[in-house]
Motif scaffolding. Sequence first.
Motif: not given
Length: 134
Positions: A48-77
């Motif tokens: 179970d622990e090995a699976a949890a580590y694998e899941e964590k390492s396969s998830r992209p970093a928040a800042d690198a995830t496309p389809g969401f706000f990106e640091p340094g960008h300006t958005y409007a609505r």
Amino acid sequence: MSAPENYPGELAMLRGLVRTLRVVVREGASAEKQRAEVRQLLHEHATDEAAAYEEKSSRPAADATPGFFEPGHTYARQHHASTIRFLVQHVDWSPCETYRIAFGWRIEDGDITWSPTDSDDFGGWVDVTEDGDR
């Protein structure tokens, strides 16, 4: 001071293992049977622990995830006939690691406030960042 979890749910998993081991190691059961059960529980925990580590390492970093706000960008609505601008400074995961949060400056009708915005509020924003625009 406690150390942070290496993956979400690590502390709960270890507490469950300890509770189960306390039940397994009991009076009346043969030592050989107890050892076999402990070995099986430790093997299941390691899997179970090995699976949890694998899941964590396969998830992209928040800042690198496309389809969401990106640091340094300006958005409007548009919101009730006014334009809101959101200047994103930082993106991170919630403490429970189930959703992302963007932190930045929200500008509406001349008012400037520091504001978190989560993934439920991503709809309707348009990236209006230009070179050098922050």
